[in-house]
Motif scaffolding. Structure first.
Motif, PDB file in Angstrom:
ATOM      1  N   GLU A   1    -129.400  22.769  21.617  1.00 57.01           N
ATOM      2  CA  GLU A   1    -129.634  23.127  20.133  1.00 57.01           C
ATOM      3  C   GLU A   1    -128.591  24.070  19.435  1.00 57.01           C
ATOM      4  OE1 GLU A   1    -133.686  24.370  20.270  1.00 57.01           O
ATOM      5  OE2 GLU A   1    -134.353  22.176  20.669  1.00 57.01           O
TER       6      GLU A   1
ATOM      7  N   VAL B   1    -131.834  22.912  26.938  1.00 58.15           N
ATOM      8  CA  VAL B   1    -132.451  23.025  25.752  1.00 58.15           C
ATOM      9  C   VAL B   1    -131.516  23.911  24.791  1.00 58.15           C
ATOM     10  CG1 VAL B   1    -134.275  23.340  24.052  1.00 58.15           C
ATOM     11  CG2 VAL B   1    -134.831  22.271  26.117  1.00 58.15           C
ATOM     12  N   LEU B   2    -131.240  25.064  25.344  1.00 53.77           N
ATOM     13  CA  LEU B   2    -130.516  26.251  24.825  1.00 53.77           C
ATOM     14  C   LEU B   2    -128.976  25.372  24.270  1.00 53.77           C
ATOM     15  CD1 LEU B   2    -131.540  29.303  26.448  1.00 53.77           C
ATOM     16  CD2 LEU B   2    -131.834  28.851  24.053  1.00 53.77           C
TER      17      LEU B   2
ATOM     18  N   SER C   1    -133.995  29.021  14.684  1.00 52.69           N
ATOM     19  CA  SER C   1    -135.302  28.612  14.856  1.00 52.69           C
ATOM     20  C   SER C   1    -136.049  28.120  13.458  1.00 52.69           C
ATOM     21  CB  SER C   1    -136.203  29.796  15.480  1.00 52.69           C
ATOM     22  OG  SER C   1    -137.495  29.486  15.223  1.00 52.69           O
TER      23      SER C   1
ATOM     24  N   ALA D   1    -135.979  25.454  20.827  1.00 51.86           N
ATOM     25  CA  ALA D   1    -135.763  26.996  21.170  1.00 51.86           C
ATOM     26  C   ALA D   1    -136.249  27.711  19.962  1.00 51.86           C
ATOM     27  CB  ALA D   1    -134.257  27.139  21.319  1.00 51.86           C
TER      28      ALA D   1
ATOM     29  N   TRP E   1    -128.318  30.400  17.526  1.00 56.87           N
ATOM     30  CA  TRP E   1    -129.239  29.247  17.479  1.00 56.87           C
ATOM     31  C   TRP E   1    -129.949  29.406  16.102  1.00 56.87           C
ATOM     32  CZ3 TRP E   1    -127.607  31.798  21.690  1.00 56.87           C
ATOM     33  CH2 TRP E   1    -127.277  30.987  22.812  1.00 56.87           C
TER      34      TRP E   1
ATOM     35  N   CYS F   1    -134.944  25.024  30.468  1.00 55.76           N
ATOM     36  CA  CYS F   1    -134.975  25.937  29.558  1.00 55.76           C
ATOM     37  C   CYS F   1    -133.160  26.154  28.834  1.00 55.76           C
ATOM     38  CB  CYS F   1    -135.180  27.393  29.694  1.00 55.76           C
ATOM     39  SG  CYS F   1    -136.947  27.136  29.945  1.00 55.76           S
TER      40      CYS F   1
ATOM     41  N   LEU G   1    -138.948  19.567  22.998  1.00 54.05           N
ATOM     42  CA  LEU G   1    -138.743  21.041  23.253  1.00 54.05           C
ATOM     43  C   LEU G   1    -137.775  21.700  22.257  1.00 54.05           C
ATOM     44  CD1 LEU G   1    -137.674  20.272  27.219  1.00 54.05           C
ATOM     45  CD2 LEU G   1    -140.188  21.187  26.245  1.00 54.05           C
TER      46      LEU G   1
ATOM     47  N   ASP H   1    -137.458  31.684  23.671  1.00 60.11           N
ATOM     48  CA  ASP H   1    -138.089  30.889  24.479  1.00 60.11           C
ATOM     49  C   ASP H   1    -138.102  29.435  24.482  1.00 60.11           C
ATOM     50  OD1 ASP H   1    -139.170  33.088  25.886  1.00 60.11           O
ATOM     51  OD2 ASP H   1    -141.303  33.016  25.059  1.00 60.11           O
ATOM     52  N   ILE H   2    -138.270  28.530  25.051  1.00 60.28           N
ATOM     53  CA  ILE H   2    -138.385  27.045  24.932  1.00 60.28           C
ATOM     54  C   ILE H   2    -139.700  26.763  24.863  1.00 60.28           C
ATOM     55  CG2 ILE H   2    -137.847  24.723  25.802  1.00 60.28           C
ATOM     56  CD1 ILE H   2    -135.406  26.829  25.169  1.00 60.28           C
ATOM     57  N   ASP H   3    -140.109  26.160  23.513  1.00 56.62           N
ATOM     58  CA  ASP H   3    -141.619  25.610  23.192  1.00 56.62           C
ATOM     59  C   ASP H   3    -141.542  24.003  23.311  1.00 56.62           C
ATOM     60  OD1 ASP H   3    -144.230  26.083  22.227  1.00 56.62           O
ATOM     61  OD2 ASP H   3    -143.568  25.397  20.312  1.00 56.62           O
TER      62      ASP H   3
ATOM     63  N   ASN I   1    -143.128  31.697  19.790  1.00 58.30           N
ATOM     64  CA  ASN I   1    -143.719  31.063  20.742  1.00 58.30           C
ATOM     65  C   ASN I   1    -144.963  31.589  21.457  1.00 58.30           C
ATOM     66  OD1 ASN I   1    -143.883  28.846  22.931  1.00 58.30           O
ATOM     67  ND2 ASN I   1    -142.855  30.051  24.432  1.00 58.30           N
TER      68      ASN I   1
END
Length: 204
Positions: A64, A60-61, A84, A136, A82, A57, A134, A98-100, A142
Motif C-alpha cells: 500500500e 500490506v505496508l 490512510s 494500513a 502511506w 502486516c 486489509l 496498524d493493519i485493520d 484502528n
C-alpha cells in the motif's frame, strides 16, 4: 461474470462476481448477528504466504505504500510513505500504522465465520489476495474503529462511498451475511454515491 438472474450468494469459490454494488448489497443474506463464542485467537494472523519472511502486516505496508519503503533482510521497513483514507492523512513512519481488517474479525464471526473451519478463518485474517480486505491505518484510528461496522463508525466523508463498496465486496467475497441495521446504513451511504460496479472473486 454472473448472469442477470444469478446472485452473488449463489457463486462458488473462485468465481468472479460482477454486479452493481446496490445489487450486490441486496444479494447478501440478511441475518441478525451472533457473537456467541467469539475470541480473537480463533483467527490466526501473521502468516507469510509468499514465504519471504514478512509478516502479513508488513506485506500490506509494502503493497500500500505510494513511496516504497526500504526492506531489510529481517523485513523491517524504513522510509516510505502511506496514506490512510480513514483519516485523509499521510504518514511516513510504518510504526505509526496498524493493519485493520476492513470487516473486523469479530464482525465476520457475527456474520458467518463462526461456522468456518480454522483454516478458513486463518485465510480470512490474512487475506492478501483482495487489496480491500486489509488496510494500513493509524493505530489510533484502528483502535477507535475496533469491531464497529458502518452503522456506528463512518470514516472520512471523502472515503464513505469507497468504504461502503469495499465492505460489501468483502462480505460478498467471503459469503457473509449483513444484519438489518447494517444493510440500512450501507443503503443510506450508497444513496449518496455514484453508480459503481462491484468486482470481486469469491473466496468461499
Amino acid at each position: 461474470m454472473l448472469g442477470p438472474t444469478q446472485t452473488a450468494h449463489a457463486a462458488a469459490p473462485g468465481d468472479p462476481v460482477v454486479l452493481p454494488v446496490r445489487d450486490a448489497l441486496q444479494a447478501l443474506p440478511v441475518q441478525d448477528e451472533d457473537r456467541t463464542g467469539y475470541e480473537r485467537t480463533r483467527f490466526r494472523t501473521g502468516s507469510t504466504p509468499d514465504r519471504d519472511g514478512c509478516h502479513t502486516c508488513n506485506e500490506v505496508l509494502l503493497a500500500e505504500a505510494p513511496t516504497a519503503p526500504t526492506l531489510d533482510p529481517n523485513c523491517t521497513l524504513t522510509d516510505g510513505s502511506w496514506y490512510s483514507p480513514y483519516d485523509d492523512t499521510a504518514f511516513t513512519t510504518a510504526r505509526s500504522l496498524d493493519i485493520d481488517h476492513l470487516v473486523p474479525l469479530a464482525g465476520s464471526w457475527d456474520s458467518g465465520a463462526s461456522t468456518w473451519a480454522p483454516a478458513e478463518r486463518q485465510a480470512y485474517a490474512n487475506d492478501l489476495d483482495d487489496p480491500r480486505a486489509l488496510i494500513a491505518v493509524p493505530a489510533t484510528s484502528n483502535r477507535s474503529k475496533a469491531d464497529q461496522d458502518p452503522t456506528t463508525c463512518p470514516p472520512a466523508k471523502s472515503y464513505r462511498c469507497t468504504y461502503a463498496t469495499d465492505w460489501i465486496a468483502i462480505k460478498t467475497r467471503w459469503n457473509l451475511t449483513v444484519d438489518p441495521a447494517e444493510q440500512a446504513a450501507l443503503t443510506e451511504v450508497l444513496d449518496g454515491c455514484p453508480t459503481t460496479v462491484l468486482e470481486v472473486t469469491r473466496a468461499r
